[in-house]
Design a protein around this motif. Structure first.
Motif, PDB file in Angstrom:
ATOM      1  N   TRP A 295       2.344  40.366 -27.048  1.00 26.03           N
ATOM      2  CA  TRP A 295       2.713  39.783 -25.758  1.00 26.03           C
ATOM      3  C   TRP A 295       2.708  38.264 -25.885  1.00 26.03           C
ATOM      4  O   TRP A 295       1.678  37.651 -26.121  1.00 26.03           O
ATOM      5  N   LEU A 296       3.894  37.667 -25.738  1.00 26.51           N
ATOM      6  CA  LEU A 296       4.046  36.216 -25.779  1.00 26.51           C
ATOM      7  C   LEU A 296       4.608  35.743 -24.440  1.00 26.51           C
ATOM      8  O   LEU A 296       5.678  36.186 -24.021  1.00 26.51           O
ATOM      9  N   SER A 297       3.896  34.838 -23.785  1.00 26.71           N
ATOM     10  CA  SER A 297       4.321  34.312 -22.482  1.00 26.71           C
ATOM     11  C   SER A 297       4.331  32.791 -22.536  1.00 26.71           C
ATOM     12  O   SER A 297       3.306  32.166 -22.838  1.00 26.71           O
ATOM     13  N   LEU A 298       5.488  32.197 -22.256  1.00 25.28           N
ATOM     14  CA  LEU A 298       5.648  30.739 -22.240  1.00 25.28           C
ATOM     15  C   LEU A 298       6.169  30.346 -20.868  1.00 25.28           C
ATOM     16  O   LEU A 298       7.293  30.696 -20.505  1.00 25.28           O
ATOM     17  N   SER A 299       5.370  29.618 -20.109  1.00 23.99           N
ATOM     18  CA  SER A 299       5.729  29.285 -18.737  1.00 23.99           C
ATOM     19  C   SER A 299       5.607  27.783 -18.500  1.00 23.99           C
ATOM     20  O   SER A 299       4.545  27.203 -18.702  1.00 23.99           O
ATOM     21  N   HIS A 300       6.718  27.157 -18.096  1.00 25.07           N
ATOM     22  CA  HIS A 300       6.759  25.732 -17.754  1.00 25.07           C
ATOM     23  C   HIS A 300       6.116  24.876 -18.850  1.00 25.07           C
ATOM     24  O   HIS A 300       5.292  23.999 -18.572  1.00 25.07           O
ATOM     25  N   CYS A 301       6.470  25.153 -20.075  1.00 22.70           N
ATOM     26  CA  CYS A 301       5.950  24.405 -21.224  1.00 22.70           C
ATOM     27  C   CYS A 301       6.946  23.319 -21.623  1.00 22.70           C
ATOM     28  O   CYS A 301       7.981  23.613 -22.243  1.00 22.70           O
ATOM     29  N   HIS A 302       6.642  22.082 -21.288  1.00 19.11           N
ATOM     30  CA  HIS A 302       7.517  20.969 -21.640  1.00 19.11           C
ATOM     31  C   HIS A 302       7.538  20.740 -23.148  1.00 19.11           C
ATOM     32  O   HIS A 302       8.440  20.080 -23.672  1.00 19.11           O
ATOM     33  N   GLY A 303       6.565  21.302 -23.846  1.00 17.48           N
ATOM     34  CA  GLY A 303       6.532  21.174 -25.295  1.00 17.48           C
ATOM     35  C   GLY A 303       7.638  21.939 -25.997  1.00 17.48           C
ATOM     36  O   GLY A 303       7.793  21.842 -27.213  1.00 17.48           O
ATOM     37  N   LEU A 304       8.440  22.718 -25.231  1.00 18.35           N
ATOM     38  CA  LEU A 304       9.577  23.438 -25.802  1.00 18.35           C
ATOM     39  C   LEU A 304      10.851  22.611 -25.784  1.00 18.35           C
ATOM     40  O   LEU A 304      11.856  23.006 -26.387  1.00 18.35           O
ATOM     41  N   LYS A 305      10.827  21.491 -25.076  1.00 17.95           N
ATOM     42  CA  LYS A 305      12.024  20.672 -24.965  1.00 17.95           C
ATOM     43  C   LYS A 305      12.355  20.012 -26.302  1.00 17.95           C
ATOM     44  O   LYS A 305      11.473  19.564 -27.035  1.00 17.95           O
ATOM     45  N   ASP A 306      13.652  19.949 -26.569  1.00 18.35           N
ATOM     46  CA  ASP A 306      14.170  19.219 -27.737  1.00 18.35           C
ATOM     47  C   ASP A 306      13.664  19.756 -29.068  1.00 18.35           C
ATOM     48  O   ASP A 306      13.613  19.024 -30.064  1.00 18.35           O
ATOM     49  N   ILE A 307      13.250  21.024 -29.102  1.00 17.82           N
ATOM     50  CA  ILE A 307      12.878  21.633 -30.378  1.00 17.82           C
ATOM     51  C   ILE A 307      13.572  22.986 -30.494  1.00 17.82           C
ATOM     52  O   ILE A 307      13.974  23.583 -29.488  1.00 17.82           O
ATOM     53  N   GLN A 308      13.707  23.453 -31.708  1.00 14.38           N
ATOM     54  CA  GLN A 308      14.200  24.798 -31.963  1.00 14.38           C
ATOM     55  C   GLN A 308      13.022  25.616 -32.468  1.00 14.38           C
ATOM     56  O   GLN A 308      12.524  25.389 -33.575  1.00 14.38           O
ATOM     57  N   LEU A 309      12.585  26.556 -31.630  1.00 14.40           N
ATOM     58  CA  LEU A 309      11.372  27.323 -31.928  1.00 14.40           C
ATOM     59  C   LEU A 309      11.736  28.660 -32.568  1.00 14.40           C
ATOM     60  O   LEU A 309      12.602  29.383 -32.078  1.00 14.40           O
ATOM     61  N   PHE A 310      11.044  28.963 -33.663  1.00 16.39           N
ATOM     62  CA  PHE A 310      11.211  30.252 -34.330  1.00 16.39           C
ATOM     63  C   PHE A 310       9.901  31.025 -34.199  1.00 16.39           C
ATOM     64  O   PHE A 310       8.825  30.485 -34.472  1.00 16.39           O
ATOM     65  N   ILE A 311       9.980  32.270 -33.761  1.00 16.20           N
ATOM     66  CA  ILE A 311       8.791  33.098 -33.562  1.00 16.20           C
ATOM     67  C   ILE A 311       8.781  34.212 -34.597  1.00 16.20           C
ATOM     68  O   ILE A 311       9.682  35.058 -34.640  1.00 16.20           O
ATOM     69  N   ASP A 312       7.743  34.203 -35.433  1.00 16.48           N
ATOM     70  CA  ASP A 312       7.560  35.241 -36.450  1.00 16.48           C
ATOM     71  C   ASP A 312       6.514  36.224 -35.927  1.00 16.48           C
ATOM     72  O   ASP A 312       5.320  36.077 -36.166  1.00 16.48           O
ATOM     73  N   ALA A 313       6.994  37.232 -35.178  1.00 15.28           N
ATOM     74  CA  ALA A 313       6.099  38.203 -34.543  1.00 15.28           C
ATOM     75  C   ALA A 313       6.729  39.595 -34.632  1.00 15.28           C
ATOM     76  O   ALA A 313       7.350  40.077 -33.680  1.00 15.28           O
ATOM     77  N   PRO A 314       6.590  40.267 -35.765  1.00 17.68           N
ATOM     78  CA  PRO A 314       7.260  41.555 -35.975  1.00 17.68           C
ATOM     79  C   PRO A 314       6.778  42.682 -35.074  1.00 17.68           C
ATOM     80  O   PRO A 314       7.463  43.713 -34.969  1.00 17.68           O
ATOM     81  N   SER A 315       5.622  42.524 -34.417  1.00 17.94           N
ATOM     82  CA  SER A 315       5.087  43.582 -33.552  1.00 17.94           C
ATOM     83  C   SER A 315       5.303  43.297 -32.064  1.00 17.94           C
ATOM     84  O   SER A 315       4.733  43.978 -31.210  1.00 17.94           O
ATOM     85  N   LEU A 316       6.125  42.304 -31.758  1.00 16.12           N
ATOM     86  CA  LEU A 316       6.297  41.870 -30.368  1.00 16.12           C
ATOM     87  C   LEU A 316       6.823  43.005 -29.482  1.00 16.12           C
ATOM     88  O   LEU A 316       7.780  43.690 -29.832  1.00 16.12           O
ATOM     89  N   VAL A 317       6.174  43.158 -28.321  1.00 10.23           N
ATOM     90  CA  VAL A 317       6.584  44.164 -27.334  1.00 10.23           C
ATOM     91  C   VAL A 317       7.135  43.498 -26.080  1.00 10.23           C
ATOM     92  O   VAL A 317       8.102  43.982 -25.482  1.00 10.23           O
ATOM     93  N   LEU A 318       6.536  42.367 -25.680  1.00 11.79           N
ATOM     94  CA  LEU A 318       6.968  41.689 -24.457  1.00 11.79           C
ATOM     95  C   LEU A 318       7.035  40.188 -24.685  1.00 11.79           C
ATOM     96  O   LEU A 318       6.060  39.566 -25.126  1.00 11.79           O
ATOM     97  N   PHE A 319       8.190  39.605 -24.361  1.00  8.66           N
ATOM     98  CA  PHE A 319       8.365  38.153 -24.373  1.00  8.66           C
ATOM     99  C   PHE A 319       8.714  37.706 -22.962  1.00  8.66           C
ATOM    100  O   PHE A 319       9.641  38.232 -22.340  1.00  8.66           O
ATOM    101  N   GLU A 320       7.956  36.722 -22.451  1.00  8.61           N
ATOM    102  CA  GLU A 320       8.193  36.186 -21.115  1.00  8.61           C
ATOM    103  C   GLU A 320       8.471  34.694 -21.210  1.00  8.61           C
ATOM    104  O   GLU A 320       7.764  33.970 -21.920  1.00  8.61           O
TER     105      GLU A 320
END
Length: 512
Positions: A295-320
């Protein structure tokens, strides 16, 4: 007087229980609340005094309904009696209020109780102490950190300074620490956690004074929660910097703190990661590994601006994701069945073409998941939409295969025109379209009814209508579970008589 058979069986059962050895009776009382334990004294002679000797004591001033003196007296007499009779107290659970910095009486009692309990064979000590709101901070009694048997500590509305930890011992049994609205500075905090190597759960809520948290010496830490409450002047402080190097960590919840990801870190046991209001850059997450993250939840995170994020999570069930902008996020290998819930609140569109382009990229990055998409665009204005439409025709004509969306919620009014909904339907294929105002419902109903006529009045219309196989409007009255097909005239009648919900069920042709 002759008893009824059921009543007689009840008395026989009670007699059997009452004849059990006192050790068994004490173990039965172990699982009851303090109030229920006292009530057992009226059951029979054998029960009369058992409650006075059970090995676990639970006291909360809340059960005394503001009668502070009665509470302090009851706890004090009970502890003294156990000591005088040399009775064992395996577990002691105390919840009490300290009335501000002038309440010396409560602190004195606490300072007397803790040393006595240490000599009664106590294996588990749960302490929850809180201070009232007052102009002056209440000092944390130093005796608390001298209780070696502490397993759970909840402190609220105190100030912790050097004097608070002058009796600090190795709290090797403490596995839960909960600080709420406490003033504590970095040096004191680090000294406390360095003396608590067994902590499994740490909750920090609305605390002042902390600038940096480094959790690198807690091998057993499983759950970490950091939350800042706005409204108490905390928004004036710099966000706390948080670094976590705990090999056993399973859950991280951070609200309005700045987490620092170490480049190349592997969170081998992390299952839940929830970040809200994080301003620091999250770019180092791209090099981290999350092998069992579900379970990965990212809410109102300004740290996501101007970057390209890669998530290495092979067991992910829920992304918010929830935010005011569309992030650039991609995923490595994921499970065969996972869900994405995207809630995008857009204040203003400066370039409609760019906004739809970014949304299309995000949808494609989660296209292998079941997608729930919510767009809050009620603050879009007409000029922004028109400005974007210059390039949108070319973009829409060149767009690739649209992404299937399980549900699209559009919390918006399209009084400025249908262009934005047309754009959304070009890049995604929602099975369910809902949360539309009446104007949008009427417009979409008209479009669906006329789709066979080949009307080219709207230049965007053919781009998505050609892939639509079937579209039905459905309504559900409040209090009912099932949805049913309805006509526009029926919907208008429902509006006058009852509460209802409206949605469109859309069936799309498979596009290869």
């Amino acid at each position: 007087m002759k008893r009824a058979k059921g009543e007689e069986d009840g008395y026989k059962s009670m007699d059997i229980i009452s004849s059990l050895p006192q050790e068994i009776l004490q173990r039965i009382l172990y699982f009851l609340s303090q109030e229920d334990v006292v009530r057992t004294s009226v059951l029979s002679k054998s029960w009369r005094h058992v409650w006075c000797t059970r090995p676990n004591l639970v006291f909360s001033d809340q059960t005394f309904k503001g009668k502070k003196q009665d509470f302090l007296s009851t706890v004090d007499k009970t502890i003294q009696r156990y000591r005088d009779q040399r009775l064992c107290v395996e577990e002691f659970d105390l919840c009490m209020l300290v009335d501000g910095s002038e309440d010396r009486e409560s602190v004195t009692f606490l300072e007397n109780w803790i040393p006595l309990l240490k000599n009664m064979g106590m294996k588990k000590f749960d302490l929850s102490i809180r201070a009232r709101h007052c102009r002056k901070f209440t000092d944390m009694p130093s005796v608390v950190f001298g209780a070696e048997s502490l397993q759970y500590l909840h402190v609220a509305k105190f100030v912790m300074h050097e004097r608070s930890i002058e009796r600090l011992v190795l709290l090797k049994h403490l596995d839960q620490l909960h600080l709420k609205k406490v003033y504590i500075e970095d040096a004191v905090f680090q000294r406390i956690i360095s003396s608590c190597p067994s902590i499994e759960t740490m909750i920090i809520e609305g605390c002042k004074g902390l600038k940096k948290i480094n959790l690198s010496d807690l091998p057993n830490l499983i759950y970490f929660n950091f939350d800042v409450f706005y409204g108490d002047g905390l928004e004036e402080e710099e966000p706390c910097s948080i670094e976590i190097r705990a090999p056993s960590i399973e859950t991280i919840n951070i609200t309005y703190g700045n987490i620092r990801f170490r480049k190349g870190a592997e969170f081998r046991n992390l299952i839940n990661l929830h970040l809200r209001g994080v301003d620091s850059s999250l770019e180092h997450m791209s090099s981290c590994k999350f092998p069992i993250l579900t379970w990965l939840s990212l809410s109102h995170c300004h740290g996501l601006k101007d970057i390209q994020l890669f998530i290495d999570a092979p067991s992910l069930v829920l992304f918010e994701y929830q935010g005011l902008f569309i992030p650039s996020i991609s995923f490595g290998k994921t499970t065969s069945s996972w869900r994405s819930e995207l809630n995008i609140k857009y204040i203003q569109i400066n370039d409609g073409y760019l906004w739809f382009l970014k949304l299309n990229e995000l949808l494609n990055s989660v296209s292998k998941s079941r997608i729930i998409l919510t767009i809050d665009q009620y603050l879009m204005n007409h000029d922004d939409i028109i400005r974007g439409n210059v390039n949108m025709v070319q973009y829409m004509n060149g767009c690739g295969i649209a992404v299937v969306v399980d549900r699209l919620s559009l919390n918006a009014s399209l009084s400025s025109g249908p262009s934005n909904l047309n754009g959304l339907l070009r890049i995604c294929r929602p099975r369910i379209l809902m949360h539309l105002d009446m104007e949008v419902v009427e417009w979409l109903w008209k479009v669906l009814m006329e789709r066979e006529s080949g009307d080219e009045g709207d230049r965007f219309r053919p781009l998505w209508l050609r892939d639509l196989e079937q579209g039905n409007m459905e309504i559900k009255e409040t209090g009912r579970e099932e949805w049913r097909s309805a006509t526009l005239s029926e919907l208008r009648k429902c509006r006058e008589t009852k509460s209802y919900h409206t949605r469109f069920a859309l069936k799309w042709r498979q596009v290869l």
